[in-house]
Scaffold this active site. Structure first.
Site, PDB file in Angstrom:
ATOM      1  CB  SER A 276      -0.439   0.495   1.320  1.00 20.28           C
ATOM      2  OG  SER A 276      -0.281  -0.210   2.366  1.00 20.28           O
TER       3      SER A 276
ATOM      4  CE  LYS B  16      -2.961   1.789   4.360  1.00 16.15           C
ATOM      5  NZ  LYS B  16      -2.279   0.680   4.401  1.00 16.15           N
TER       6      LYS B  16
END
Length: 127
Positions: free
Chosen positions: A48, A85
């Protein structure tokens, strides 16, 4: 363990003559860890964050003393699951953003249990 740091730079384009002059020694702990008591390492999993240069199995250097502000890459526990993230704030809404368009961003709200463990300062990966 300090290792030699050579004065010359390595050309990423055209080759240049090697320079054998040692400028100084380089201790990777000194380079990568600003606050040892607040620093930890963790291995990345998944894809990701490929756009940020974070690949599966990379080692992330994380500093717990840094403020997790918008734009920083953070390690956090989201509902008990660890994730890496980019922290973002858009239209007054906090988000955890993936740096890979194949993954969805996570809009944060009160129902989420979020604990930010620290800010990623360095990524170490093999070539």
């Amino acid at each position: 363990m300090p290792l030699p740091l050579f004065l010359g730079k390595v050309a990423a384009g055209f080759p240049s003559p090697a320079d054998d002059d040692i400028q100084k020694t380089l201790d990777l702990n000194e380079l990568l860890i600003k606050k040892p008591a607040a620093t930890f390492f963790v291995r990345a999993q998944g894809e990701s964050m490929l756009g940020a240069g974070i690949h599966p199995n990379d080692i992330l250097v994380v500093d717990r003393s840094l403020e997790p502000v918008a734009g920083k890459i953070v390690i956090c526990a989201l509902n008990g699951e660890l994730t890496v993230k980019r922290l973002a704030r858009e239209n007054g809404q906090w988000q955890l953003k993936a740096d890979n368009p194949a993954y969805a961003d996570i809009a944060l709200h009160e129902a989420f249990e979020l604990v930010i463990w620290g800010v990623v300062t360095t990524v170490i990966h093999a070539v």
